[in-house]
Design an enzyme around this catalytic site. Sequence first.
Site, mmCIF file in Angstrom:
data_model
loop_
_atom_site.group_PDB
_atom_site.id
_atom_site.type_symbol
_atom_site.label_atom_id
_atom_site.label_comp_id
_atom_site.label_asym_id
_atom_site.label_seq_id
_atom_site.Cartn_x
_atom_site.Cartn_y
_atom_site.Cartn_z
ATOM 1 C CE LYS A 286 -3.157 -2.478 3.889
ATOM 2 N NZ LYS A 286 -3.373 -2.792 4.844
ATOM 3 N N GLY A 287 2.214 0.863 0.970
ATOM 4 C CA GLY A 287 3.302 2.444 0.842
ATOM 5 C C GLY A 287 3.052 3.202 -0.778
ATOM 6 C CD GLU B 161 8.251 -1.006 -2.524
ATOM 7 O OE1 GLU B 161 7.190 -0.210 -2.677
ATOM 8 O OE2 GLU B 161 8.466 -1.542 -1.726
ATOM 9 C CG ASP C 72 14.422 -1.050 4.862
ATOM 10 O OD1 ASP C 72 15.690 -0.394 5.550
ATOM 11 O OD2 ASP C 72 14.104 -1.189 5.684
ATOM 12 C CE LYS D 86 14.843 3.195 6.101
ATOM 13 N NZ LYS D 86 14.105 2.809 7.461
ATOM 14 C CG PHE E 210 10.657 3.323 11.089
ATOM 15 C CD1 PHE E 210 10.280 1.908 10.170
ATOM 16 C CD2 PHE E 210 9.267 3.824 11.058
ATOM 17 C CE1 PHE E 210 9.487 0.899 9.696
ATOM 18 C CE2 PHE E 210 7.682 2.697 11.204
ATOM 19 C CZ PHE E 210 8.344 2.021 9.698
ATOM 20 C CB VAL E 211 11.436 7.610 6.596
ATOM 21 C CG1 VAL E 211 12.142 8.161 7.297
ATOM 22 C CG2 VAL E 211 11.115 6.728 6.431
ATOM 23 C CG ASP F 191 2.527 1.274 7.768
ATOM 24 O OD1 ASP F 191 3.571 1.175 6.739
ATOM 25 O OD2 ASP F 191 1.921 0.038 8.368
ATOM 26 N NE ARG G 93 -0.729 2.002 5.134
ATOM 27 C CZ ARG G 93 0.727 1.412 4.658
ATOM 28 N NH1 ARG G 93 1.789 1.894 4.312
ATOM 29 N NH2 ARG G 93 0.111 -0.423 5.121
HETATM 30 P P1 IMP Z 1 12.192 -3.679 1.477
HETATM 31 O O1 IMP Z 1 12.088 -5.149 1.545
HETATM 32 O O2 IMP Z 1 13.524 -3.856 3.278
HETATM 33 O O3 IMP Z 1 13.673 -3.290 0.602
HETATM 34 O O4 IMP Z 1 11.436 -3.367 2.435
HETATM 35 C C1 IMP Z 1 10.512 -2.437 1.898
HETATM 36 C C2 IMP Z 1 8.881 -2.115 2.473
HETATM 37 O O5 IMP Z 1 9.304 -2.110 3.683
HETATM 38 C C3 IMP Z 1 8.763 -0.939 1.890
HETATM 39 O O6 IMP Z 1 7.246 -1.372 0.712
HETATM 40 C C4 IMP Z 1 7.714 -0.249 3.032
HETATM 41 O O7 IMP Z 1 6.354 -0.717 2.617
HETATM 42 C C5 IMP Z 1 8.460 -0.844 4.470
HETATM 43 N N1 IMP Z 1 9.555 -0.597 5.009
HETATM 44 C C6 IMP Z 1 11.313 0.240 5.138
HETATM 45 N N2 IMP Z 1 11.595 0.953 5.604
HETATM 46 C C7 IMP Z 1 10.697 1.845 6.153
HETATM 47 C C8 IMP Z 1 10.615 3.016 7.101
HETATM 48 O O8 IMP Z 1 11.428 3.548 7.418
HETATM 49 N N3 IMP Z 1 9.078 3.330 7.487
HETATM 50 C C9 IMP Z 1 8.109 2.562 7.068
HETATM 51 N N4 IMP Z 1 8.367 1.378 5.903
HETATM 52 C C10 IMP Z 1 9.146 1.312 5.598
HETATM 53 MG MG MG Z 2 5.949 -0.730 0.559
#
Ligand code: IMP
Ligand code: MG
Length: 172
Positions: free
Chosen positions: A41-42, A97, A101, A129, A150-151, A157, A163
């Site tokens: 959803k982000g 996206e 992260d 990040k 953490f943003v 969210d 959100r």
């Molecule tokens: P990844 O799979 O670890 O790269 O994470 C990606 C997903 O984690 C993103 O699509 C976000 O929904 C969530 N996410 C990662 N970092 C943050 C953050 O700092 N705040 C909120 N959601 C995050």
């Molecule tokens: Mg996401």
Amino acid sequence: MNDNISVLISQEEVEARIQEMADVISEEYKDKGVHLICILKGSVFFMCELAKRLTCPTTMDFICTSSYGDGTQSSGIVKFSKDLDESIEGKHCIVVEDILDSGRTLHYVIGMLEGRKPASMKVITLLDKPERRVVPVELDMTGFVVPDKFVVGYGLDYAQKYRNLPYIGVIE
Ligand code: IMP
Ligand code: MG
């Protein structure tokens, strides 16, 4: 709503950067058109703000994944709960996206979509990040590089809250 949130990137800064990104995409896809793939959803706020500013022929579709539980640490497992509605075969796709992260989500999504024979596929995120990367992912464009905090806001969210904030904030 008891968390203390400070502004990391203001609404004006976010929207100015999205306009710049939209200008680059509009120019590059003006003849061939672009098919945006939003990761719910982000990414939905970023996707809408971007799409509104595109002047090239634009279509869009949505998939839903999640890797976070209700905390601020990734579970490490990518859950996939909604597939695209349409085929992407022969289409010029951009995966949109919210934040890169650990890289697990995009690595998984890109791998899955590449097998469906798009004409081309690029990947953009609003935020990156890099300090947290576990799986390497190559981005074609990003809005902002952010520190290892953490943003929230602009679609992002914390336990499904915040959100709707119109800026990128940090929970203190
Ligand atoms: P990844 O799979 O670890 O790269 O994470 C990606 C997903 O984690 C993103 O699509 C976000 O929904 C969530 N996410 C990662 N970092 C943050 C953050 O700092 N705040 C909120 N959601 C995050
Ligand atoms: Mg996401």
